[in-house]
Scaffold this active site. Structure first.
Site, mmCIF file in Angstrom:
data_model
loop_
_atom_site.group_PDB
_atom_site.id
_atom_site.type_symbol
_atom_site.label_atom_id
_atom_site.label_comp_id
_atom_site.label_asym_id
_atom_site.label_seq_id
_atom_site.Cartn_x
_atom_site.Cartn_y
_atom_site.Cartn_z
ATOM 1 N N SER A 1 0.840 -1.198 0.000
ATOM 2 C CA SER A 1 0.000 0.000 0.000
ATOM 3 C C SER A 1 0.876 1.250 0.000
ATOM 4 C CB SER A 1 -0.952 -0.054 1.202
ATOM 5 O OG SER A 1 -1.889 0.984 1.172
ATOM 6 N N ARG B 1 -12.067 6.960 8.986
ATOM 7 C CA ARG B 1 -11.618 5.574 8.919
ATOM 8 C C ARG B 1 -12.743 4.652 8.457
ATOM 9 N NH1 ARG B 1 -7.076 2.607 8.152
ATOM 10 N NH2 ARG B 1 -7.161 0.616 9.246
ATOM 11 N N ASP C 1 -9.327 -4.189 -6.424
ATOM 12 C CA ASP C 1 -8.805 -3.135 -5.547
ATOM 13 C C ASP C 1 -9.363 -1.800 -6.026
ATOM 14 O OD1 ASP C 1 -7.275 -1.216 -4.190
ATOM 15 O OD2 ASP C 1 -5.445 -2.405 -4.287
ATOM 16 N N HIS D 1 -8.265 -4.088 -1.517
ATOM 17 C CA HIS D 1 -6.989 -3.459 -1.173
ATOM 18 C C HIS D 1 -6.361 -4.081 0.069
ATOM 19 C CE1 HIS D 1 -4.039 -0.223 -1.412
ATOM 20 N NE2 HIS D 1 -4.167 -0.045 -0.102
ATOM 21 N N ASP D 2 -7.165 -4.598 0.968
ATOM 22 C CA ASP D 2 -6.655 -5.180 2.212
ATOM 23 C C ASP D 2 -6.172 -6.617 2.054
ATOM 24 O OD1 ASP D 2 -6.724 -3.068 3.918
ATOM 25 O OD2 ASP D 2 -8.456 -3.736 5.076
#
Length: 351
Positions: free
Chosen positions: A152, A213, A294, A324-325
């Site tokens: 990332s 977040r 992603d 993405h994670d």
């Protein structure tokens, strides 16, 4: 530039003659852990020269080749539990025995990003992070990295390091990161920063950061995962509708607020959008690992990056419902891809 010991001695370990006294040393089954910080002056791209400390942790045998590991903007120098700090790290599992990043085979160096302590309230660039790494290597007496493994945000920093300090790196592995910020992802982050700003305006920094977040979690993961995990009917609470994913999102926000300040997050978030690297400037072997689905780093950007790298680039594509994670969730699959890339490094095989 000076080196500063930031921790007390652990387990009464005595420094060996060839180990500098400025760093904490712990030896456990031949795996040595050293932690400390570097006092340095960094010429930043947007905020002039700044005095700062670069905190680091290095795990592994003293004579092993050095790998640098860097994660997302909330990652830090503590990658995995070790003799100096038994708390789980941000990439717990990836440094287990037998893994590609086994500290019995490599010295694994990690650091706290410039600005991560909230002490630098000024624009930060990924180029600044790369130059800070060069200063850290100088201070530690490390001439060259065997590899830089970046996930990332760490992948962005790795690309900058490869472009700016090519003589100090043998191979780059860039996971879920590209040469520029995609406009969709940049817009997503801009809205998150507005949420933080609104919270600050109302005297609720923590609330704004938590909300940012929670927005971010929607971009890190995929609709497919949410469809599987949170496919339950909404409920009424005090006359309001509450959907199934809200508990998960609020818990993620609370955990995040506990470990990073609003200032640090804002400046590091901005630095993602400032990020630009010309892939043609990178002349070392680079493995790009992309994830289908992603939403922050689309596969098309990874393809464009590898095309720009030319003969120096190799693309690996991972299919995962975690988006993405995936680099945090698909431990076994990421480990296999890392192992292949590092074996090429060890054998001196060009991509």
């Amino acid at each position: 530039m000076t080196l500063v010991d930031t921790t007390a001695a652990l387990h009464h370990a005595e420094p060996q003659p060839h180990v500098p006294a400025w760093a904490t040393q712990v030896e456990n089954d031949a795996i040595r852990v050293r932690r400390g910080s570097v006092d340095a002056e960094l010429a930043t791209r947007h905020a002039g020269r700044r005095r700062l400390q670069i905190a680091y942790e290095i795990v592994g045998a003293e004579d092993a080749p050095v790998l640098l590991i860097a994660g997302g903007i909330s990652a830090h120098r503590h990658v995995a539990a070790n003799a100096a700090d038994p708390a789980p790290g941000w990439a717990q599992g990836l440094l287990d025995a037998g893994r590609a990043l086994d500290p019995r085979a490599f010295r694994l160096l990690s650091f706290d990003y410039v600005g991560a302590d909230g002490g630098l309230d000024a624009p930060i660039d990924t180029a600044d992070q790369a130059d800070a790494i060069a200063l850290l290597l100088d201070a530690l007496g490390i001439e060259r990295l065997r590899a830089f493994v970046g996930y990332s945000y760490g992948a962005l920093v790795g690309l900058q390091f490869a472009a700016r300090h090519p003589a100090r790196l043998q191979r780059l592995v860039a996971v879920s990161g590209a040469h520029r910020a995609h406009p969709y992802a940049a817009a997503w982050r801009a809205l998150q920063r507005k949420a933080v700003g609104l919270g600050q305006h109302q005297g609720g920094d923590a609330h704004g950061l938590s909300l940012a977040r929670q927005f971010a979690m929607l971009s890190y993961r995929t609709p497919e995962e949410f469809g599987e995990r949170f496919d339950a009917a909404p409920v009424l609470e005090n006359g309001r509708v509450r959907v199934a994913a809200e508990d998960y999102l609020e818990a993620a926000g609370e955990r995040f607020v506990a470990r990073i300040s609003a200032t640090a997050w804002l400046r590091l978030s901005e630095s993602i959008d400032l990020h630009r690297v010309d892939p043609r400037q990178i002349r070392i072997p680079t493995t790009v690992i992309a994830v289908e689905g992603d939403r922050l780093v689309p596969l098309s950007d990874a393809v464009a990056l590898v095309e720009g790298l030319g003969l120096h680039g190799r693309l690996r594509v991972l299919r995962s419902r975690y988006g993405h994670d995936a680099f945090l969730k698909e431990t076994d699959r990421i480990d296999a891809l890392l192992g292949a890339a590092l074996r090429e490094t060890t054998a001196g095989v060009a991509p």
